[in-house]
Structure formats: structure tokens, C-alpha cells
Design an enzyme around this catalytic site. Structure first.
Site, mmCIF file in Angstrom:
data_model
loop_
_atom_site.group_PDB
_atom_site.id
_atom_site.type_symbol
_atom_site.label_atom_id
_atom_site.label_comp_id
_atom_site.label_asym_id
_atom_site.label_seq_id
_atom_site.Cartn_x
_atom_site.Cartn_y
_atom_site.Cartn_z
ATOM 1 N N ALA A 65 0.812 -1.214 0.000
ATOM 2 C CA ALA A 65 0.000 0.000 0.000
ATOM 3 C C ALA A 65 0.845 1.264 0.000
ATOM 4 O O ALA A 65 0.378 2.322 -0.426
ATOM 5 C CB ALA A 65 -0.926 0.000 1.211
ATOM 6 N N SER A 67 4.521 1.139 -0.821
ATOM 7 C CA SER A 67 5.701 1.017 -1.684
ATOM 8 C C SER A 67 5.582 -0.230 -2.547
ATOM 9 O O SER A 67 4.791 -1.128 -2.270
ATOM 10 C CB SER A 67 6.985 0.956 -0.845
ATOM 11 O OG SER A 67 7.041 -0.242 -0.093
ATOM 12 N N GLY A 68 6.400 -0.263 -3.574
ATOM 13 C CA GLY A 68 6.486 -1.435 -4.430
ATOM 14 C C GLY A 68 7.943 -1.709 -4.729
ATOM 15 O O GLY A 68 8.806 -0.834 -4.583
ATOM 16 N N ASP A 293 -0.960 -10.659 -1.201
ATOM 17 C CA ASP A 293 0.335 -10.601 -0.531
ATOM 18 C C ASP A 293 0.384 -11.441 0.744
ATOM 19 O O ASP A 293 1.423 -12.027 1.060
ATOM 20 C CB ASP A 293 0.766 -9.156 -0.267
ATOM 21 C CG ASP A 293 -0.315 -8.295 0.381
ATOM 22 O OD1 ASP A 293 -1.329 -8.838 0.862
ATOM 23 O OD2 ASP A 293 -0.151 -7.057 0.380
ATOM 24 N N GLY A 467 7.628 -7.204 7.433
ATOM 25 C CA GLY A 467 8.440 -6.115 7.951
ATOM 26 C C GLY A 467 8.299 -5.899 9.440
ATOM 27 O O GLY A 467 9.258 -5.502 10.114
#
Length: 552
Positions: A65, A67-68, A293, A467
Site C-alpha cells: 500500500a 511502496s512497491g 500478498d 516487515g
């Protein structure tokens, strides 16, 4: 042991043998950005991090949401090392008072990353796959044109829609058909919102593609509907494993554009020639990972045993959202499940992920964004240190309350909630973050107990991946308040799960249990033993009181 800097980290076999492998300081150093590519592998040994030119390479396009990135997985047949090739920002774009995803901008940045990967690895690249968040979608018209920018799930066009739909046909009716958690931004309610607004999009759409399916179409020209993301729509039936068309009929919603559902591991085709020309990926396969994800993150849980056999562990995929659940062979669709608002989403290997969505580190991310706007650019480590120096359990919130979904000012909202529930108002940045993290850990405790009730199986270990597994305070607090051993890692779980699903599809790994063996051998685990919590019963009772006071 406690989960602190300098403590030991475990690898495959160490839980039985007790060997000291590498210190957390080494892992932290590996996880920090450096010049050029970022590599993650086993410990800090160059033998496993820098791999030879003969190794097979897979590419994961991993979109979150905020970063990519494009991540390369280098596999030698026994261990995996990953390299972040390209990272870019992501987020909602506000236009005409609506929040959208910038799909074409994302597509350009994805191609930039694929081009960089092609330049680096050339013909060693075997395949590529895309994973993203759930619920959001794109619609294609009769001539395969994209009909508008997809809405962001945090846009307010669905406000009040879920309540209207539930009032019309009943909560239990919807749950019996879908087994899905009720969230106001689920695809079902987005579709109803479009219909109520008399939007032409549904009327003119010929194809429906979830966000990762949309990018797979851009890569190949082939339309597909991958199982794990389809299950997040709330118009998929987990028992029949097909679209819940009768539910759509009752709500006067079209189902003509819904395609065949494909399993993770399906090879859908080659990169189309125009994209190959832009990126250099000629003859490269496009393979469906668990495109949701969380499905890819759960794929990367380094657990032992047969997949989906109601094990004695649960997972906590910790990032912007926290997704906490167990991996099962069949959905759980009963009164307790709907009362606790759990969800049955698709997993890899034909499994079901019985889980609950929890607010997650969104609370912290939004605080950081507001403070950065005010001129205080605090990094994650600084925020965690500040929170560690604040008293634990002093102030609490219900982290899942709707007021925290998209507030204008998250720190102000947290302070207001504490004030309204007659608690000490956090007066420092550290106190605000401590309030958020303690509240999350207490919610994890609730969900652990509810999972045991729903499955009838005890949970001995919580696997924290993603993360958030690097947040030492939250990980240890989770162990303490849940009263369970916590195994943290891998932190790059979503990309790792995506990559290993491609390895399974290629036949380079025999199956998902063997893929998890590879993951255990490739990435360190941090073990956190639960420690006593002062005034534990009073803390739990106060959290329950705060949740009741805030209401929903």
C-alpha cells in the site's frame, strides 16, 4: 530468550539443537538499505548472499500500500538469496475528492524494475509473478481498454454501504455464501457503491481483474483470476471454490465478467513482445504466485509439517495490516466465526487461511507521516526506541476501531481516544507509539485465543513474518502478552513466498513443504520467549474495558 539486540538467532535445526548461529546485530545490518542492490540471505556469509552466475533467478513484483519493488530470487537448489533490484513509492492519489491507485504510473515503475533486473541477470531469469493487496480491482471494456483508475480501498465511496447490504439480506446469509470477514471496503461493497452511484463502469465492463491480475494482463495480454485474491472479494464461495453468483444475483450485480479461477503456481504465458521490448525479458514465463500478498507471506512461514493440517502454530503477517490466522484444508463457516468476524481466504496449495485482519503498523506509519509533515522526520528505529522508553500499558486503544482507518491526524486521533476513555493522554511521540504497539499486542492475544476456539487446537508458536518482524518491541510484547513462543522471520516474507511459489511451479522444488525447508535453511529466525507482565490481569481487563467504551 528475550528478543533484543545482541541475542541469538536460530536457523534450521537450532530449535532442537540450541546452537548459537548469528547475532541480531548482524541481521539488522543486513536489513538496512545500502548503496546499490540490497541482498538478503543466510546470516552475513558471502557464501550464501553472493551467488554464482549459474543459479536460477525468479523475479517477484511485490506491491504494498505504501511502496512497491522488484525483487530477484537467486536459487542454488538448496538455498535462496534475494536481491531488491528496484524500489518505488506507492499510495493513493486524491483527485476530484476521490482516492485512486495510479495504475499506469505503477506499471511504468514495474517495467523500470524489470528492465534493471534483465540488465543484471539476463537469460538466467526463469519467470516473474506479481503479488499485491486484496479487494481492489480494475475493469476492462469490450476492446480491452481500462475503464478508469481503480479506486483505493480507503476511499470513502463505500461509507455506509456494508450496513445497507447487511440490513437488506442479512449478515449470516452473506457469510454462509462467502465465509469472509465483513470489512467496509470489500469488493462486494465497492460494486454495490458503484451500482448505487449509477456508475457506467459495471454496465460497460467485459472483464473483471483484481489488481495483480491486471498487472499479469499487462505483462502477457492474458486475463486471469487467481484464487487467493479472488477470495478477498466477498463474492467467492470457499466451499464450492467458485464465484458466489447467486449472491451477486440477489444484489442485482453482474457476474458476466468473472473469469475462470486459477491456482497459485499456474503458468499463464510468456511476457508479451511489447513488454519484452521495453524490459528485455524475452521468453520469460509469467507464473501466478499467491497473488494476495498475505497468501505469499504465509507461503514463506518457515514451519514444518504437512501443509494445512491444523498445526500447533499460527502466523502473524505484520506490516501495514496485521493478518493473524491458521492454515487449514477446509473453511470454518459457523456462528462463532461470524461473531468474531474472522475470514476464510485462499492460501497456496489449495488451503484456506482462517484469519482476522488487524489494524497493524498503519497506526505507526500514519503517526510518522504526520510528524514528518510537521518537520520531524523520525526513522523507525528512533520511534521504536522512544516507545521502549515509555511505560508499558499506560494508555490503550481499540486498534481496529473505524476511527483509525483513515484519520486526518493519527497522533491526534489516538490522543483523543485516550482522553474520551478517561486514560492518561500520551504526551510524547514515544508514548503515542507505545500505546499503539501495546494495543496491537493485546489484540493479537485476543485473536490467538479465538483461533484456538475456532479450530479446537492449541497454539504453541506464533510465526511473525513480514516487515513488522523486525520491530523488536512489538515482537517481544507479542510473546509476553500472548504467552507464546514467537519466531520472527523472514522479514521479506511476501517476496520470498512469491519467489518460492515460482520455484515450485518450475519443478525446482518438489512442493510447498520442501519450499519451507529451503526458507528455513536460507533465512535466520529470531526466537522470543514470553516474559512475565506486571499486573497482567489488570492490563487485559483494562483493554477489554477500553474496547467496550469505544464501541464500534
Amino acid at each position: 530468550m528475550r528478543c533484543e539486540l545482541g541475542q541469538t538467532v536460530l536457523r534450521d535445526g537450532d530449535l532442537l539443537e540450541g546452537d548459537c548461529v548469528v547475532e541480531l546485530t548482524d541481521v539488522a545490518r543486513l536489513s538496512e538499505p545500502s548503496c546499490g542492490a540490497i541482498r538478503y540471505g543466510f546470516g552475513n556469509s558471502k557464501e550464501h548472499v553472493v551467488m554464482g552466475r549459474t543459479h536460477r533467478v525468479y523475479l517477484a513484483v511485490d506491491l504494498g500500500a505504501s511502496s512497491g519493488r522488484v525483487v530477484a530470487g537467486l536459487f542454488d537448489g538448496a538455498r535462496l538469496a534475494i536481491e531488491e533490484v528496484h524500489r518505488f513509492e506507492n499510495g493513493g492519489v486524491l483527485a476530484n475528492d476521490r482516492l485512486y491507485w495510479d495504475i499506469l504510473g505503477l506499471w511504468q515503475r514495474i517495467q523500470d524494475g524489470l528492465r534493471a533486473a534483465s540488465n543484471r541477470y539476463g537469460d538466467r531469469i526463469a519467470s516473474v509473478g506479481v503479488d499485491t493487496w486484496g479487494v481492489d480491482f480494475g475493469l476492462l471494456g469490450e476492446h480491452d481498454e481500462l475503464l478508469g483508475n481503480p479506486y483505493h480501498y480507503r476511499d470513502r465511496h463505500t461509507d455506509g454501504v456494508m450496513e445497507k447490504v447487511v440490513a437488506r439480506i442479512g449478515r449470516e446469509t452473506i457469510f454462509q455464501e462467502t465465509g469472509l470477514q465483513f470489512l467496509p471496503f470489500n469488493t462486494l461493497f465497492q460494486w454495490v457503491a458503484l451500482r448505487e452511484a449509477r456508475s457506467p463502469l459495471l454496465r460497460h465492463a467485459k472483464s473483471f481483474l483484481m489488481i495483480p491480475d491486471l498487472f499479469h494482463w499487462l505483462l502477457t495480454g492474458i486475463r486471469s483470476s487467481e484464487y487467493t485474491n479472488a477470495t478477498t472479494t466477498q463474492f467467492f464461495n470457499p466451499t464450492t471454490r467458485d464465484w458466489a453468483r447467486s449472491l451477486l444475483d440477489r444484489l442485482e450485480l453482474p457476474s458476466r465478467m468473472l473469469g475462470e479461477i486459477l491456482e497459485p503456481g499456474t503458468r499463464i504465458g510468456k511476457v508479451r513482445s511489447s513488454v519484452a521490448g521495453e524490459t528485455g525479458l524475452r521468453g520469460v514465463d509469467v507464473v501466478l504466485p499467491g497473488t494476495h500478498d498475505t497468501a505469499s507471506a504465509v507461503m514463506a512461514v518457515p514451519a514444518r509439517g504437512t501443509i494445512g493440517d491444523a498445526p500447533d502454530w499460527c502466523y502473524l503477517s505484520s506490516g501495514t495490516w496485521s493478518l493473524m490466522g491458521v492454515e487449514l484444508r477446509r473453511p470454518v463457516i459457523d456462528r462463532l466465526c461470524v461473531e468474531r468476524n474472522f475470514t476464510n481466504e485462499g492460501g497456496v496449495g489449495g488451503t484456506v487461511r482462517l484469519l482476522k485482519n488487524i489494524a497493524g503498523l498503519w497506526l505507526v506509519q500514519e503517526c510518522r507521516r504526520i510528524w514528518k509533515r510537521e518537520g520531524r522526520d523520525l526513522d523507525w528505529d528512533a520511534l521504536t526506541r522512544a516507545a521502549s522508553q515509555s511505560p508499558g500499558g499506560l494508555s490503550l486503544i481499540d486498534p481496529d476501531h473505524p476511527r483509525f482507518l483513515a484519520p486526518a491526524d493519527m497522533p491526534a486521533e489516538i490522543r483523543a481516544a485516550c482522553r474520551e476513555t478517561h486514560q492518561p493522554v500520551p504526551d510524547t511521540d514515544g508514548a503515542v507509539i507505545r500505546c499503539a504497539l501495546d494495543s496491537l499486542a493485546l489484540r493479537y492475544r485476543d485473536v490467538t485465543r479465538w483461533l484456538e476456539q475456532l479450530t479446537g487446537r492449541p497454539i504453541d508458536v506464533v510465526h511473525v513474518v513480514g516487515g513488522g518482524s523486525r520491530n523488536q518491541l512489538l515482537t517481544q510484547r507479542t510473546a509476553d502478552l500472548c504467552g507464546r513462543m514467537v519466531l520472527a522471520g523472514p522479514s521479506e516474507a511476501t517476496a520470498v513466498g512469491n519467489l518460492m511459489m515460482q520455484a515450485v511451479a518450475a519443478g525446482d522444488v518438489a512442493g510447498i513443504p520442501e519450499a519451507r525447508d529451503v526458507i528455513r535453511a536460507s533465512f535466520p529466525l529470531i526466537a522470543c520467549e514470553p516474559s512475565p507482565v506486571p499486573a497482567f490481569d489488570e492490563l487485559v481487563a483494562r483493554f477489554e474495558q477500553v474496547v467496550a467504551q469505544m464501541g464500534r
